[in-house]
Write a protein that holds these residues in place. Sequence first.
Motif, PDB file in Angstrom:
ATOM      1  N   GLN A 198       0.823  -1.209   0.000  1.00  0.00           N
ATOM      2  CA  GLN A 198       0.000   0.000   0.000  1.00  0.00           C
ATOM      3  C   GLN A 198       0.860   1.263   0.000  1.00  0.00           C
ATOM      4  OE1 GLN A 198      -3.316  -0.357  -0.608  1.00  0.00           O
ATOM      5  NE2 GLN A 198      -2.511  -2.455  -0.726  1.00  0.00           N
ATOM      6  N   VAL A 199       1.970   1.219   0.712  1.00  0.00           N
ATOM      7  CA  VAL A 199       2.892   2.367   0.699  1.00  0.00           C
ATOM      8  C   VAL A 199       3.462   2.575  -0.695  1.00  0.00           C
ATOM      9  CG1 VAL A 199       5.082   3.253   1.586  1.00  0.00           C
ATOM     10  CG2 VAL A 199       3.460   2.146   3.144  1.00  0.00           C
ATOM     11  N   LEU A 200       3.831   1.488  -1.366  1.00  0.00           N
ATOM     12  CA  LEU A 200       4.349   1.590  -2.730  1.00  0.00           C
ATOM     13  C   LEU A 200       3.289   2.157  -3.673  1.00  0.00           C
ATOM     14  CD1 LEU A 200       6.290  -1.792  -3.051  1.00  0.00           C
ATOM     15  CD2 LEU A 200       7.284   0.498  -2.925  1.00  0.00           C
ATOM     16  N   ILE A 201       2.051   1.677  -3.552  1.00  0.00           N
ATOM     17  CA  ILE A 201       0.972   2.165  -4.406  1.00  0.00           C
ATOM     18  C   ILE A 201       0.755   3.655  -4.194  1.00  0.00           C
ATOM     19  CG2 ILE A 201      -1.527   2.038  -4.801  1.00  0.00           C
ATOM     20  CD1 ILE A 201      -1.332  -0.961  -4.123  1.00  0.00           C
ATOM     21  N   PHE A 202       0.713   4.070  -2.942  1.00  0.00           N
ATOM     22  CA  PHE A 202       0.499   5.483  -2.625  1.00  0.00           C
ATOM     23  C   PHE A 202       1.618   6.345  -3.209  1.00  0.00           C
ATOM     24  CE2 PHE A 202       0.836   9.251   0.025  1.00  0.00           C
ATOM     25  CZ  PHE A 202      -0.487   9.685   0.090  1.00  0.00           C
ATOM     26  N   GLY A 203       2.869   5.877  -3.049  1.00  0.00           N
ATOM     27  CA  GLY A 203       3.999   6.645  -3.572  1.00  0.00           C
ATOM     28  C   GLY A 203       3.972   6.777  -5.084  1.00  0.00           C
ATOM     29  N   VAL A 204       3.635   5.702  -5.774  1.00  0.00           N
ATOM     30  CA  VAL A 204       3.584   5.746  -7.236  1.00  0.00           C
ATOM     31  C   VAL A 204       2.463   6.668  -7.704  1.00  0.00           C
ATOM     32  CG1 VAL A 204       3.111   4.391  -9.309  1.00  0.00           C
ATOM     33  CG2 VAL A 204       4.667   3.512  -7.571  1.00  0.00           C
ATOM     34  N   ARG A 205       1.304   6.620  -7.047  1.00  0.00           N
ATOM     35  CA  ARG A 205       0.201   7.501  -7.446  1.00  0.00           C
ATOM     36  C   ARG A 205       0.540   8.964  -7.203  1.00  0.00           C
ATOM     37  NH1 ARG A 205      -5.020   3.883  -5.440  1.00  0.00           N
ATOM     38  NH2 ARG A 205      -4.832   2.336  -7.119  1.00  0.00           N
ATOM     39  N   LEU A 206       1.296   9.212  -6.146  1.00  0.00           N
ATOM     40  CA  LEU A 206       1.755  10.576  -5.898  1.00  0.00           C
ATOM     41  C   LEU A 206       2.673  11.053  -7.029  1.00  0.00           C
ATOM     42  CD1 LEU A 206       1.738  12.907  -3.832  1.00  0.00           C
ATOM     43  CD2 LEU A 206       3.769  11.883  -2.799  1.00  0.00           C
ATOM     44  N   LEU A 207       3.576  10.161  -7.467  1.00  0.00           N
ATOM     45  CA  LEU A 207       4.456  10.504  -8.587  1.00  0.00           C
ATOM     46  C   LEU A 207       3.669  10.688  -9.876  1.00  0.00           C
ATOM     47  CD1 LEU A 207       7.453   8.062  -7.939  1.00  0.00           C
ATOM     48  CD2 LEU A 207       7.444  10.553  -7.672  1.00  0.00           C
ATOM     49  N   GLU A 208       2.644   9.861 -10.090  1.00  0.00           N
ATOM     50  CA  GLU A 208       1.807   9.987 -11.289  1.00  0.00           C
ATOM     51  C   GLU A 208       1.148  11.355 -11.350  1.00  0.00           C
ATOM     52  OE1 GLU A 208      -0.899   6.777 -12.426  1.00  0.00           O
ATOM     53  OE2 GLU A 208       0.050   5.584 -10.846  1.00  0.00           O
ATOM     54  N   ARG A 209       0.572  11.773 -10.250  1.00  0.00           N
ATOM     55  CA  ARG A 209      -0.140  13.052 -10.237  1.00  0.00           C
ATOM     56  C   ARG A 209       0.820  14.219 -10.398  1.00  0.00           C
ATOM     57  NH1 ARG A 209      -5.387  12.526  -9.139  1.00  0.00           N
ATOM     58  NH2 ARG A 209      -6.030  10.414  -8.544  1.00  0.00           N
ATOM     59  N   ARG A 210       1.990  14.086  -9.813  1.00  0.00           N
ATOM     60  CA  ARG A 210       2.979  15.151  -9.992  1.00  0.00           C
ATOM     61  C   ARG A 210       3.418  15.237 -11.448  1.00  0.00           C
ATOM     62  NH1 ARG A 210       8.838  15.626  -6.867  1.00  0.00           N
ATOM     63  NH2 ARG A 210       9.481  17.592  -7.851  1.00  0.00           N
ATOM     64  N   ALA A 211       3.648  14.066 -12.075  1.00  0.00           N
ATOM     65  CA  ALA A 211       4.061  14.060 -13.485  1.00  0.00           C
ATOM     66  C   ALA A 211       2.967  14.624 -14.379  1.00  0.00           C
ATOM     67  CB  ALA A 211       4.412  12.635 -13.913  1.00  0.00           C
ATOM     68  N   ASN A 212       1.717  14.246 -14.126  1.00  0.00           N
ATOM     69  CA  ASN A 212       0.605  14.764 -14.933  1.00  0.00           C
ATOM     70  C   ASN A 212       0.420  16.259 -14.735  1.00  0.00           C
ATOM     71  OD1 ASN A 212      -0.113  12.312 -16.127  1.00  0.00           O
ATOM     72  ND2 ASN A 212      -1.303  11.698 -14.343  1.00  0.00           N
ATOM     73  N   HIS A 213       0.619  16.715 -13.501  1.00  0.00           N
ATOM     74  CA  HIS A 213       0.490  18.150 -13.232  1.00  0.00           C
ATOM     75  C   HIS A 213       1.547  18.945 -13.995  1.00  0.00           C
ATOM     76  CE1 HIS A 213      -0.429  21.812 -11.029  1.00  0.00           C
ATOM     77  NE2 HIS A 213       0.850  21.917 -10.708  1.00  0.00           N
ATOM     78  N   ARG A 214       2.748  18.436 -14.052  1.00  0.00           N
ATOM     79  CA  ARG A 214       3.824  19.135 -14.779  1.00  0.00           C
ATOM     80  C   ARG A 214       3.551  19.190 -16.272  1.00  0.00           C
ATOM     81  NH1 ARG A 214       9.696  17.208 -13.045  1.00  0.00           N
ATOM     82  NH2 ARG A 214      10.163  18.936 -14.481  1.00  0.00           N
ATOM     83  N   LEU A 215       2.788  18.214 -16.760  1.00  0.00           N
ATOM     84  CA  LEU A 215       2.440  18.195 -18.184  1.00  0.00           C
ATOM     85  C   LEU A 215       1.140  18.939 -18.475  1.00  0.00           C
ATOM     86  CD1 LEU A 215       3.340  14.488 -19.066  1.00  0.00           C
ATOM     87  CD2 LEU A 215       4.643  16.546 -19.652  1.00  0.00           C
ATOM     88  N   GLY A 216       0.549  19.537 -17.451  1.00  0.00           N
ATOM     89  CA  GLY A 216      -0.688  20.278 -17.653  1.00  0.00           C
ATOM     90  C   GLY A 216      -1.920  19.406 -17.652  1.00  0.00           C
ATOM     91  N   ARG A 217      -1.799  18.170 -17.186  1.00  0.00           N
ATOM     92  CA  ARG A 217      -2.946  17.277 -17.107  1.00  0.00           C
ATOM     93  C   ARG A 217      -3.459  17.289 -15.673  1.00  0.00           C
ATOM     94  NH1 ARG A 217       0.495  12.429 -19.877  1.00  0.00           N
ATOM     95  NH2 ARG A 217       0.478  13.182 -22.022  1.00  0.00           N
ATOM     96  N   VAL A 218      -4.658  17.729 -15.472  1.00  0.00           N
ATOM     97  CA  VAL A 218      -5.220  17.829 -14.129  1.00  0.00           C
ATOM     98  C   VAL A 218      -6.073  16.608 -13.863  1.00  0.00           C
ATOM     99  CG1 VAL A 218      -6.591  19.206 -12.534  1.00  0.00           C
ATOM    100  CG2 VAL A 218      -5.254  20.328 -14.339  1.00  0.00           C
ATOM    101  N   PRO A 219      -5.660  15.713 -12.983  1.00  0.00           N
ATOM    102  CA  PRO A 219      -6.427  14.494 -12.733  1.00  0.00           C
ATOM    103  C   PRO A 219      -7.698  14.795 -11.965  1.00  0.00           C
ATOM    104  CG  PRO A 219      -4.611  14.625 -11.207  1.00  0.00           C
ATOM    105  CD  PRO A 219      -4.454  15.782 -12.170  1.00  0.00           C
ATOM    106  N   PRO A 220      -8.743  13.977 -12.136  1.00  0.00           N
ATOM    107  CA  PRO A 220      -9.965  14.181 -11.380  1.00  0.00           C
ATOM    108  C   PRO A 220      -9.753  13.872  -9.915  1.00  0.00           C
ATOM    109  CG  PRO A 220     -10.064  12.103 -12.544  1.00  0.00           C
ATOM    110  CD  PRO A 220      -8.815  12.797 -13.013  1.00  0.00           C
ATOM    111  N   GLY A 221     -10.573  14.474  -9.067  1.00  0.00           N
ATOM    112  CA  GLY A 221     -10.500  14.169  -7.643  1.00  0.00           C
ATOM    113  C   GLY A 221      -9.673  15.138  -6.849  1.00  0.00           C
TER     114      GLY A 221
END
Length: 241
Positions: A198-221
Motif C-alpha cells: 500500500q505504501v508503494l501504491i500510494f507513492g507511485v500515485r503521488l508521482l503519477e499526479r505530480r508528473a501529470n500536473h507538470r504536463l498540464g494534465r489535471v487528474p480528477p478528484g
Amino acid sequence: MDFLIERLPIYLDGAWVTIQLTAGGLALAFVLALFFGILGTRPEWLPRAVATTYVEVFRGVSALVLMFWMAYALPVLTGYQLDGRFAAIIAVGLNIGAYGAEVVRGAIKAVPKAQFEATVALDMTWFQRMRLVILPQAWAQMLPTFGNLSIELMKATAVSYLIGVADISAIAERMRQATGETVLAFSGALILYFLIAQVLIFGVRLLERRANHRLGRVPPGGRGILGLLRPPALTTSGGAK
C-alpha cells in the motif's frame, strides 16, 4: 492477536529487511530499465541488439533460480561469496529491470512523432531531446506499470529466505516452527506485505499526479489525500475531462 503483538518487534525486523531488499532492487531495476529501455529506441542495430539480449535473457529466467545462481553458483565460478541480501537485490533487480526496459521503450515510442520532429527543428542534441521533451512525457506513461512492477519486485523478495535472508517470510517460518501456530505466523507476514504494498501504491500515485500536473494534465478528484487514493486518468488533450 496477542501472538502478533508479542512478536511484533521480531516481525518488524523482518519487515525492515524486506524494505531494504525492495528499495535496493527497485533502484537497480530502475537504472537498468531506463538504460536498456532508451538503448532499445536507438536506430542503430547494435544498441538495439544489446537491449534485446538483456530483456530476453533476464525476462525469461526465474527470479528464484537467478537468486540461487547468485548465492551459490557465482561463488563457485569466482571464488567470491556474495552477501545474501546483495545476491537477492541483484537477482530481483535484473529480473524486474528487464520488464521495466520494455515499459520504458514502449513509453518513449508512444510519444507523438511530432514531438521528436519539433526537437530536431529546434536543433536540440539527443541528450537535450530526451531530458527536456521525450522522457518527461514518457515518464507519466511509465509510472502506472512501474507501480505494478514495484509491487511484483517486493513480492519476489519473499523467496530470499531460501538463501538465508531473514526477511518477513523467514520470520514467519521461524515463528511457525517455534510455536506451531501456522495460521497466525503467516497471517502476520500477509499483513506486513500488504502494508508495504500500500505504501508503494500510494507513492507511485503521488508521482503519477505530480508528473501529470507538470504536463498540464489535471487528474480528477483534486490534489488532496483522497484524490491520491484513486488512480489518475490520463487525457490526450492536455486538459481535464
